[in-house]
Design a protein around this motif. Structure first.
Motif, PDB file in Angstrom:
ATOM      1  N   MET A  71      41.834  61.283  44.167  1.00 19.38           N
ATOM      2  CA  MET A  71      41.784  60.525  42.905  1.00 19.38           C
ATOM      3  C   MET A  71      40.550  60.926  42.095  1.00 19.38           C
ATOM      4  O   MET A  71      40.556  60.839  40.868  1.00 19.38           O
ATOM      5  CB  MET A  71      41.707  59.011  43.194  1.00 19.38           C
ATOM      6  CG  MET A  71      42.818  58.490  44.073  1.00 19.38           C
ATOM      7  SD  MET A  71      44.351  58.448  43.135  1.00 19.38           S
ATOM      8  CE  MET A  71      45.528  58.042  44.395  1.00 19.38           C
ATOM      9  N   GLY A  72      39.469  61.287  42.825  1.00 20.22           N
ATOM     10  CA  GLY A  72      38.231  61.642  42.128  1.00 20.22           C
ATOM     11  C   GLY A  72      37.361  60.451  41.789  1.00 20.22           C
ATOM     12  O   GLY A  72      36.640  60.474  40.782  1.00 20.22           O
ATOM     13  N   LEU A  73      37.465  59.397  42.607  1.00 21.29           N
ATOM     14  CA  LEU A  73      36.620  58.204  42.461  1.00 21.29           C
ATOM     15  C   LEU A  73      36.700  57.583  41.060  1.00 21.29           C
ATOM     16  O   LEU A  73      35.667  57.254  40.461  1.00 21.29           O
ATOM     17  CB  LEU A  73      35.160  58.533  42.827  1.00 21.29           C
ATOM     18  CG  LEU A  73      34.928  58.962  44.285  1.00 21.29           C
ATOM     19  CD1 LEU A  73      33.533  59.586  44.455  1.00 21.29           C
ATOM     20  CD2 LEU A  73      35.110  57.784  45.241  1.00 21.29           C
ATOM     21  N   ASN A 125      30.190  54.131  50.575  1.00 15.32           N
ATOM     22  CA  ASN A 125      31.129  55.248  50.720  1.00 15.32           C
ATOM     23  C   ASN A 125      30.313  56.521  50.905  1.00 15.32           C
ATOM     24  O   ASN A 125      29.834  57.116  49.941  1.00 15.32           O
ATOM     25  CB  ASN A 125      32.051  55.333  49.499  1.00 15.32           C
ATOM     26  CG  ASN A 125      33.073  56.458  49.626  1.00 15.32           C
ATOM     27  OD1 ASN A 125      32.894  57.368  50.449  1.00 15.32           O
ATOM     28  ND2 ASN A 125      34.119  56.419  48.832  1.00 15.32           N
ATOM     29  N   CYS A 128      33.859  60.102  51.059  1.00 19.10           N
ATOM     30  CA  CYS A 128      34.933  60.696  50.242  1.00 19.10           C
ATOM     31  C   CYS A 128      34.921  62.210  50.495  1.00 19.10           C
ATOM     32  O   CYS A 128      33.872  62.844  50.381  1.00 19.10           O
ATOM     33  CB  CYS A 128      34.709  60.405  48.757  1.00 19.10           C
ATOM     34  SG  CYS A 128      35.941  61.241  47.729  1.00 19.10           S
ATOM     35  N   HIS A 130      36.043  64.874  48.972  1.00 20.94           N
ATOM     36  CA  HIS A 130      36.234  65.922  47.951  1.00 20.94           C
ATOM     37  C   HIS A 130      35.529  65.672  46.629  1.00 20.94           C
ATOM     38  O   HIS A 130      35.892  66.320  45.642  1.00 20.94           O
ATOM     39  CB  HIS A 130      37.735  66.105  47.694  1.00 20.94           C
ATOM     40  CG  HIS A 130      38.423  64.787  47.485  1.00 20.94           C
ATOM     41  ND1 HIS A 130      38.193  64.004  46.382  1.00 20.94           N
ATOM     42  CD2 HIS A 130      39.260  64.096  48.276  1.00 20.94           C
ATOM     43  CE1 HIS A 130      38.899  62.903  46.498  1.00 20.94           C
ATOM     44  NE2 HIS A 130      39.546  62.922  47.642  1.00 20.94           N
ATOM     45  N   ASN A 190      37.035  57.504  57.174  1.00 15.47           N
ATOM     46  CA  ASN A 190      37.682  57.814  55.897  1.00 15.47           C
ATOM     47  C   ASN A 190      38.733  58.918  56.137  1.00 15.47           C
ATOM     48  O   ASN A 190      38.977  59.310  57.274  1.00 15.47           O
ATOM     49  CB  ASN A 190      36.629  58.247  54.863  1.00 15.47           C
ATOM     50  CG  ASN A 190      37.085  57.998  53.423  1.00 15.47           C
ATOM     51  OD1 ASN A 190      38.261  58.124  53.106  1.00 15.47           O
ATOM     52  ND2 ASN A 190      36.166  57.659  52.543  1.00 15.47           N
TER      53      ASN A 190
HETATM   54  C1  SIN Z   1      39.173  59.208  45.726  1.00 13.29           C
HETATM   55  O1  SIN Z   1      38.827  58.412  44.832  1.00 13.29           O
HETATM   56  O2  SIN Z   1      39.530  60.357  45.465  1.00 13.29           O
HETATM   57  C2  SIN Z   1      39.168  58.771  47.165  1.00 13.29           C
HETATM   58  C3  SIN Z   1      37.927  58.091  47.562  1.00 13.29           C
HETATM   59  C4  SIN Z   1      37.581  58.277  49.013  1.00 13.29           C
HETATM   60  O3  SIN Z   1      38.290  58.975  49.746  1.00 13.29           O
HETATM   61  O4  SIN Z   1      36.567  57.739  49.456  1.00 13.29           O
END
Ligand code: SIN
Length: 302
Positions: A71-73, A125, A128, A130, A190
């Motif tokens: 998603m890219g946070l 967190n 994540c 990526h 995660n």
């Molecule tokens: C996301 O927002 O891409 C995922 C976040 C996560 O894996 O911590």
């Protein structure tokens, strides 16, 4: 009397199921829905200092045994999230604020905001898989994790949880560093780094190319991490990764988790997943003569 109540690092939960960060948790309305559906606690979407759009679509691939997401946070930023936290006050289950940041100072800024907004605990967190400059880029380094936890603990009186990545050979070192820095609980794990390719398009499906795998596919990985962490740590562990039914939850608890987080299963099973897990777990406990969840924690090590 058989009871599902648990206490995790001073948080009192009516049952050991917790909504995992990233699933139906960006607004007060969705957090309240999940609590009303039976979650013992709910974790917010990971929130950063500034609003962030995230990656363009496609951001999710559905597989038979889980999802790959990148998603890219995406998030509205900590200032705007104050309103959602205000609306979530009175939530029947504790609200845990998830935050991501690129430095120890930024983590402590966000953690103190979450505390001011009424979060019952904060989840860092550090995992994540990526996002450039965030998540596991910090969370695979024991010294960095120690600095982050120390800084956050210096400004927070609410419990501090560290959500860790399985994408490292150093998980035990990272977890020990977090514990030594005063972390109150470890959340493991995660998502696992992964990819899917469209053979027609001849390229990766996700716009970010790589993503994180969740769901039943990663349960054996999460379980092994929790089992090893239980042998290594003295602080509580919250197990996450592929929990879809009561048996998955009990496996994690027997491996050493004090509670479990449920994420992908909200989409795969439905909103009643918390209730189904709790009903099945209680029936199992009655059958097997366990009066409390804590009696089951780590029994697979005996
Ligand atoms: C996301 O927002 O891409 C995922 C976040 C996560 O894996 O911590």
């Amino acid at each position: 009397m058989t009871s599902l109540k648990v206490e995790v690092a001073a948080l009192k939960l009516s049952n050991p199921t917790i909504l995992a960060s990233g699933v139906m948790d960006e607004t007060a309305a969705s957090l309240l829905n999940m609590a009303r559906a039976g979650a013992g606690a709910v974790v917010t979407k990971s929130i950063g200092s500034e609003p962030r759009k995230g990656y363009p679509n496609p951001t999710l691939v559905e597989l038979d045994w889980g999802y790959i997401n990148a998603m890219g946070l995406p998030n509205p930023g900590i200032e705007a999230f104050a309103e959602e936290m205000r609306l979530a006050r009175g939530c029947p289950a504790p609200v845990i604020g998830s935050i991501f940041a690129s430095s120890a100072k930024e983590f402590s800024f966000l953690a103190s905001k979450m505390q001011d907004y009424g979060a019952a605990a904060v989840e860092l967190n550090l995992s994540c898989p990526h996002a450039k400059g965030y998540g596991m880029e910090l969370g695979v380094d024991p010294e960095m994790v120690s600095a982050v936890v120390r800084e956050v603990k210096s400004v927070c009186s609410i419990p501090v949880f560290a959500k860790l990545t399985p994408n490292t050979h150093q998980l035990m070192e990272v977890a020990k560093a977090a514990e030594a820095a005063g972390c109150d609980a470890i959340v493991a794990v995660n998502t696992v780094k992964a990819m899917a390719i469209s053979v027609e398009m001849r390229r990766p499906i996700l716009s970010n190319k790589g993503g994180g795998l969740s769901g039943p596919a990663i349960k054996p990985i999460g379980l092994r991490c929790v089992y090893d962490l239980h042998s290594t740590l003295n602080i509580p562990i919250i197990g996450v990764g592929g929990v879809e039914d009561w048996r998955d939850a009990v496996e994690y608890i027997m491996a050493g988790a004090s509670a479990v987080q449920v994420g992908s299963a909200v989409g795969r099973v439905g909103l009643n997943v918390f209730e189904l897990i709790c009903t099945g777990m209680k029936e199992f406990m009655v059958r097997e003569g366990f009066e409390s969840v804590s009696q089951m924690v780590g029994v697979a090590h005996e």
